[in-house]
Design a protein around this motif. Structure first.
Motif: not given
Length: 437
Positions: A239-265
């Motif tokens: 049920g932990a789906q923060t990776l999806k939420a992060i991707a949505e936030a990057v797109l929603r905010n039109r963030f242009e900087g680099k984003v790295t996600a660790g673990h994603c188990c």
């Protein structure tokens, strides 16, 4: 390993002849490839790689060292570590090896011991290990709850300058995202990270405020020109789906900087359809993923008296197949989150091949500790062998993958700017004054 250099590698010009190179980590050289490996002579002039030639192609007057098909790799990139936590195990062990136990142990140790002198002593010990193993680039996460954020970033800034000619260092602030409700603290943290040239990080968790937290984080990163590196879904809970939420936030905010996600188990614990949609969104958002196979194998699915049922790692192959930048890294070293390790990318690579099944074939596997992490970290010129680049190389007696992956390669030779370095590892007794025997 002992090479009889006709002219010592400290000389101005020499050749590493009959070398075997991982093709994925070599630029500007075309040769027959056999399971991702190519043969070459490497010409080194005044500390730089001045030519990469077919075997026997170097001018005869050059001093040569015959590697007899031994492998030559570029220096490694290790871009998810915790230099501030390293080596506290003997002072504050994890009582049961669980994630919860690690959180408690680290918190107690930090509150009791993490002065500037303590952090610096352990950080420099870790760097000496990494340097001896052949690492040229490290990104560390720094625990950044107040007042530790100012202590640790100040130490990091000092250590980064002292080590600038040996290891390129980056730092990301690590803090629980719910701490962002304290605006004065978060504003001060952002200012410290910006002033010290760091990255914004954070531990993401599913909660009603997650979208607000992510929007606030990306807005602060955009306004201050910062990149983002997050700890994500380090759990076996599907049920932990923060990776999806992060991707949505990057797109929603039109963030242009680099984003790295660790673990994603937890991605590997989800239904195929859910996971596939998340992977597609991560690719669209341009997020890079770092897997930490040794630490995740250690922590995930650990329950008393029960054998673990899964390996604890993310969907590494599926993410890579979707065009997402992926790499592996050391993560924690001799602390409550991982009781073992020595910041040795050869160990990380060897275990990653086994845990993530990066073999059969091994054609591009070497990228995960060389070119891929270097590129993710914004240092695409590192982690590769190329004409004009510094002769920062790691020499192995192993000739083929089976030889390389079957032993720890403790006899490797490390060259920095074409000169052999002292690979003596620091004695753990040096830490007795801060963490005890």
């Amino acid at each position: 390993m002992s090479y009889s250099f006709i002219s010592p590698p400290n000389a101005g010009r020499f050749v590493l002849s009959n070398a075997t190179l991982p093709a994925v980590a070599v630029s500007g050289y075309e040769a027959p490839v056999d399971e991702g490996l190519v043969k070459a002579d490497i010409v080194i002039t005044d500390g730089l790689v001045s030519a990469i030639l077919p075997p026997g192609g170097a001018p005869g007057e050059f001093a040569k060292s015959d590697l007899k098909d031994g492998m030559v790799w570029p220096c490694f990139a290790d871009i998810h570590t915790h230099l501030d936590k390293g080596h506290i195990w003997s002072r504050h062990a994890n009582p049961d090896g669980t994630f919860a136990g690690a959180l408690d142990a680290v918190r107690e140790d930090r509150e009791a011991h993490w002065s500037a002198a303590d952090v610096k002593k352990r950080m420099e010990f870790s760097l000496r290990c990494a340097y001896a193993h052949g690492t040229g680039l490290i990104r560390t996460h720094l625990d950044s709850l107040a007042p530790q954020h100012r202590i640790s970033f100040e130490v990091f800034d000092e250590v980064r300058d002292a080590w600038k000619d040996k290891i390129t260092l980056q730092a990301a602030a690590l803090f629980p995202m719910d701490a962002m409700v304290d605006e004065p603290y978060f504003d001060d943290l952002v200012a410290v990270v910006r002033d010290k040239g760091g990255l914004l990080g954070g531990v993401t968790k599913m909660n009603p405020d997650l979208n607000w937290q992510l929007d606030t984080l990306f807005r602060a990163a955009a306004e201050n020109g910062l990149e983002v590196d997050l700890h994500v879904d380090e759990t076996d809970d599907p049920g932990a789906q923060t990776l999806k939420a992060i991707a949505e936030a990057v797109l929603r905010n039109r963030f242009e900087g680099k984003v790295t996600a660790g673990h994603c188990c937890s991605l590997a614990r989800q239904d195929d359809g859910i996971a596939e949609r998340t992977v597609a969104m991560v690719a669209e958002a341009g997020i890079s993923i770092i897997s930490l196979p040794m630490c995740n194998m250690y922590l995930q699915d650990r329950y008393p008296g029960r054998t673990p049922r899964w390996r604890g790692v993310t969907l590494f192959k599926e993410l890579a197949a979707a065009g997402i930048a992926t790499a592996v890294a050391s993560d924690n070293t001799r602390d409550p989150f991982h009781a073992y390790g020595d910041l040795d990318p050869v160990e990380v690579f060897r275990e990653a091949v086994r845990i993530l099944h990066l073999d059969h074939p091994l054609d591009t596997a070497a990228r995960v500790v060389t070119v891929s992490p270097a590129s993710i970290a914004g240092r695409a010129e590192m982690g590769r062998i190329a004409v004009g680049s510094p002769a920062d190389l790691v020499l192995f007696s192993a000739r083929r993958w089976s030889e390389f992956l079957s032993r720890p390669q403790s006899d490797r030779v490390v060259l920095r700017r074409g000169k052999v370095i002292d690979r003596s590892l620091p004695d753990y007794r040096e830490l007795d004054s801060v963490v005890g025997a």
